[in-house]
Design a protein around this motif. Structure first.
Motif, PDB file in Angstrom:
ATOM      1  N   PHE A 113     112.814  -0.005  36.584  1.00 50.86           N
ATOM      2  CA  PHE A 113     112.394   1.083  36.950  1.00 50.86           C
ATOM      3  C   PHE A 113     112.483   1.408  35.529  1.00 50.86           C
ATOM      4  CE2 PHE A 113     112.136   5.312  37.589  1.00 50.86           C
ATOM      5  CZ  PHE A 113     110.941   5.670  37.859  1.00 50.86           C
ATOM      6  N   LEU A 114     111.078   2.337  34.256  1.00 46.84           N
ATOM      7  CA  LEU A 114     111.660   2.672  33.591  1.00 46.84           C
ATOM      8  C   LEU A 114     110.498   3.933  33.757  1.00 46.84           C
ATOM      9  CD1 LEU A 114     110.023  -0.325  31.620  1.00 46.84           C
ATOM     10  CD2 LEU A 114     112.161   0.335  31.134  1.00 46.84           C
ATOM     11  N   GLY A 115     110.753   4.840  35.127  1.00 46.20           N
ATOM     12  CA  GLY A 115     110.161   6.255  35.015  1.00 46.20           C
ATOM     13  C   GLY A 115     109.126   6.348  35.723  1.00 46.20           C
ATOM     14  N   ARG A 116     108.603   7.615  36.256  1.00 44.57           N
ATOM     15  CA  ARG A 116     107.412   7.497  37.178  1.00 44.57           C
ATOM     16  C   ARG A 116     106.539   8.979  36.502  1.00 44.57           C
ATOM     17  NH1 ARG A 116     110.710   7.700  40.408  1.00 44.57           N
ATOM     18  NH2 ARG A 116     111.746   8.764  41.678  1.00 44.57           N
ATOM     19  N   ALA A 117     105.644   9.576  36.611  1.00 47.42           N
ATOM     20  CA  ALA A 117     104.293  10.081  36.437  1.00 47.42           C
ATOM     21  C   ALA A 117     103.637  11.148  37.825  1.00 47.42           C
ATOM     22  CB  ALA A 117     104.022  10.266  35.479  1.00 47.42           C
ATOM     23  N   GLU A 118     103.045  12.076  38.019  1.00 44.79           N
ATOM     24  CA  GLU A 118     102.505  12.425  39.396  1.00 44.79           C
ATOM     25  C   GLU A 118     101.158  13.411  38.457  1.00 44.79           C
ATOM     26  OE1 GLU A 118     104.918  14.836  42.359  1.00 44.79           O
ATOM     27  OE2 GLU A 118     106.007  13.306  42.959  1.00 44.79           O
ATOM     28  N   ILE A 119     100.109  12.616  38.971  1.00 42.73           N
ATOM     29  CA  ILE A 119      99.169  13.508  38.780  1.00 42.73           C
ATOM     30  C   ILE A 119      98.672  14.262  40.078  1.00 42.73           C
ATOM     31  CG2 ILE A 119      96.552  13.513  38.352  1.00 42.73           C
ATOM     32  CD1 ILE A 119      97.558  10.371  36.933  1.00 42.73           C
ATOM     33  N   ARG A 120      98.713  15.684  40.104  1.00 41.38           N
ATOM     34  CA  ARG A 120      97.709  16.102  41.094  1.00 41.38           C
ATOM     35  C   ARG A 120      96.034  16.238  41.121  1.00 41.38           C
ATOM     36  NH1 ARG A 120      99.745  20.761  42.911  1.00 41.38           N
ATOM     37  NH2 ARG A 120      98.636  22.335  41.761  1.00 41.38           N
ATOM     38  N   VAL A 121      96.126  15.929  42.552  1.00 39.52           N
ATOM     39  CA  VAL A 121      94.198  15.663  42.512  1.00 39.52           C
ATOM     40  C   VAL A 121      93.383  17.419  41.674  1.00 39.52           C
ATOM     41  CG1 VAL A 121      92.380  15.588  43.956  1.00 39.52           C
ATOM     42  CG2 VAL A 121      93.780  13.530  43.737  1.00 39.52           C
ATOM     43  N   ALA A 122      94.641  18.054  42.554  1.00 43.93           N
ATOM     44  CA  ALA A 122      94.157  19.869  42.605  1.00 43.93           C
ATOM     45  C   ALA A 122      93.947  20.001  40.849  1.00 43.93           C
ATOM     46  CB  ALA A 122      94.702  20.546  43.137  1.00 43.93           C
ATOM     47  N   ASP A 123      94.463  19.770  40.492  1.00 40.26           N
ATOM     48  CA  ASP A 123      94.859  19.802  38.150  1.00 40.26           C
ATOM     49  C   ASP A 123      93.261  19.465  37.820  1.00 40.26           C
ATOM     50  OD1 ASP A 123      97.162  21.392  39.263  1.00 40.26           O
ATOM     51  OD2 ASP A 123      98.422  20.277  38.201  1.00 40.26           O
ATOM     52  N   LEU A 124      92.336  18.623  38.550  1.00 40.97           N
ATOM     53  CA  LEU A 124      91.774  17.788  38.170  1.00 40.97           C
ATOM     54  C   LEU A 124      90.164  18.333  37.903  1.00 40.97           C
ATOM     55  CD1 LEU A 124      92.917  14.221  38.367  1.00 40.97           C
ATOM     56  CD2 LEU A 124      92.830  15.315  36.430  1.00 40.97           C
ATOM     57  N   VAL A 125      89.646  18.720  37.296  1.00 44.25           N
ATOM     58  CA  VAL A 125      87.863  18.608  37.895  1.00 44.25           C
ATOM     59  C   VAL A 125      87.127  18.134  38.180  1.00 44.25           C
ATOM     60  CG1 VAL A 125      86.395  20.256  36.563  1.00 44.25           C
ATOM     61  CG2 VAL A 125      88.412  21.136  36.320  1.00 44.25           C
ATOM     62  N   VAL A 126      86.409  18.464  38.853  1.00 47.02           N
ATOM     63  CA  VAL A 126      85.666  17.235  39.350  1.00 47.02           C
ATOM     64  C   VAL A 126      84.230  16.840  38.110  1.00 47.02           C
ATOM     65  CG1 VAL A 126      83.304  16.121  40.581  1.00 47.02           C
ATOM     66  CG2 VAL A 126      85.271  17.800  41.604  1.00 47.02           C
ATOM     67  N   ASP A 127      84.359  15.024  37.835  1.00 50.09           N
ATOM     68  CA  ASP A 127      83.261  14.372  37.299  1.00 50.09           C
ATOM     69  C   ASP A 127      83.957  14.987  35.202  1.00 50.09           C
ATOM     70  OD1 ASP A 127      82.151  13.528  39.324  1.00 50.09           O
ATOM     71  OD2 ASP A 127      80.466  15.240  39.144  1.00 50.09           O
ATOM     72  N   GLN A 128      84.612  15.193  35.311  1.00 54.34           N
ATOM     73  CA  GLN A 128      86.057  15.718  33.971  1.00 54.34           C
ATOM     74  C   GLN A 128      86.584  14.630  33.338  1.00 54.34           C
ATOM     75  OE1 GLN A 128      86.220  20.005  32.913  1.00 54.34           O
ATOM     76  NE2 GLN A 128      87.223  18.818  31.399  1.00 54.34           N
ATOM     77  N   THR A 129      86.443  14.204  32.152  1.00 51.75           N
ATOM     78  CA  THR A 129      87.862  12.899  31.608  1.00 51.75           C
ATOM     79  C   THR A 129      87.977  13.744  31.011  1.00 51.75           C
ATOM     80  OG1 THR A 129      85.792  11.505  32.202  1.00 51.75           O
ATOM     81  CG2 THR A 129      87.491  11.173  30.818  1.00 51.75           C
ATOM     82  N   VAL A 130      89.799  13.883  31.286  1.00 49.97           N
ATOM     83  CA  VAL A 130      90.839  14.499  30.271  1.00 49.97           C
ATOM     84  C   VAL A 130      91.421  13.358  30.162  1.00 49.97           C
ATOM     85  CG1 VAL A 130      91.613  15.113  32.519  1.00 49.97           C
ATOM     86  CG2 VAL A 130      91.896  15.864  30.297  1.00 49.97           C
ATOM     87  N   ASP A 131      92.418  13.128  28.690  1.00 52.91           N
ATOM     88  CA  ASP A 131      92.896  12.591  28.092  1.00 52.91           C
ATOM     89  C   ASP A 131      94.816  13.760  28.580  1.00 52.91           C
ATOM     90  OD1 ASP A 131      91.673  10.491  26.796  1.00 52.91           O
ATOM     91  OD2 ASP A 131      91.259  12.033  24.989  1.00 52.91           O
ATOM     92  N   MET A 132      95.807  12.563  29.067  1.00 49.31           N
ATOM     93  CA  MET A 132      96.396  13.640  29.220  1.00 49.31           C
ATOM     94  C   MET A 132      97.697  12.796  28.536  1.00 49.31           C
ATOM     95  SD  MET A 132      96.369  13.981  33.498  1.00 49.31           S
ATOM     96  CE  MET A 132      97.423  15.367  33.854  1.00 49.31           C
ATOM     97  N   GLU A 133      98.823  13.089  28.831  1.00 50.44           N
ATOM     98  CA  GLU A 133     100.205  12.874  28.081  1.00 50.44           C
ATOM     99  C   GLU A 133     101.218  13.520  29.125  1.00 50.44           C
ATOM    100  OE1 GLU A 133     103.048  13.182  24.330  1.00 50.44           O
ATOM    101  OE2 GLU A 133     101.330  11.348  23.479  1.00 50.44           O
ATOM    102  N   LEU A 134     101.910  11.975  29.969  1.00 47.83           N
ATOM    103  CA  LEU A 134     102.818  13.024  30.769  1.00 47.83           C
ATOM    104  C   LEU A 134     104.332  12.247  30.729  1.00 47.83           C
ATOM    105  CD1 LEU A 134     100.678  11.049  34.278  1.00 47.83           C
ATOM    106  CD2 LEU A 134     100.634  13.902  33.084  1.00 47.83           C
ATOM    107  N   THR A 135     105.195  13.238  31.344  1.00 45.90           N
ATOM    108  CA  THR A 135     106.393  12.857  30.436  1.00 45.90           C
ATOM    109  C   THR A 135     106.836  12.288  31.835  1.00 45.90           C
ATOM    110  OG1 THR A 135     107.156  14.785  29.204  1.00 45.90           O
ATOM    111  CG2 THR A 135     108.764  13.735  30.508  1.00 45.90           C
TER     112      THR A 135
END
Length: 154
Positions: A113-135
């Protein structure tokens, strides 16, 4: 004709029923899909003696509905592998959370196991592409760079 029973008599073959959901799981309606391009991992927490044998994958899942998939393995023997692979997971509501787990699958040893990250759907805008760097959580270091697009079904 395979369905005939003698001259002029035909038996109707009903279509196969849709498979039932697993026991204890209700049938969900999906409201959208997250399309994820996993770009790279950075600064993974890997012990030096294991580094030559590491080629991690990113496993993407939506725990609320059981959807799962994974990327191909990243570059081996580096703490910052390029992956550049796609993953997609369906979601059933804006309240869903998508989990990304970084794991090196062991052939002759246990998975690492080398780690995990969560992405909350509520934080995203529909039909918009976004680059993210997750710790990465659950380890002392690591980052996951992704490109995400959330599409809603109409």
């Amino acid at each position: 004709d395979d369905n005939s029973m003698g001259e002029g008599v035909h038996v109707a073959v009903p279509p196969a029923p849709a498979p039932a959901p697993p026991c204890g799981v209700s049938q969900l309606e999906y409201t959208g899909i997250l399309l994820i391009i996993v770009r790279r991992l950075e600064d993974l927490d890997v012990r030096e003696e294991l580094l030559d044998f590491i080629a991690p994958k990113v496993f993407v899942s939506c725990p609320q509905n059981g959807q799962k998939c994974h990327t191909r393995s990243g570059q081996p023997a580096t703490r910052s592998p390029e992956i550049d692979d796609k993953a997609g997971v369906r979601v059933s509501s804006r309240e869903d959370t998508v989990l990304s787990e970084v794991i090196d699958e062991g052939t002759w040893r246990p998975d690492i196991f080398l780690g995990r990250a969560e992405i909350r759907v509520a934080d995203l805008v529909v039909d918009q592409t976004v680059d993210m760097e997750l710790t990465l959580e659950g380890v002392s270091s690591g980052k996951l760079s992704v490109n995400i697009q959330y599409l809603e079904y109409s």
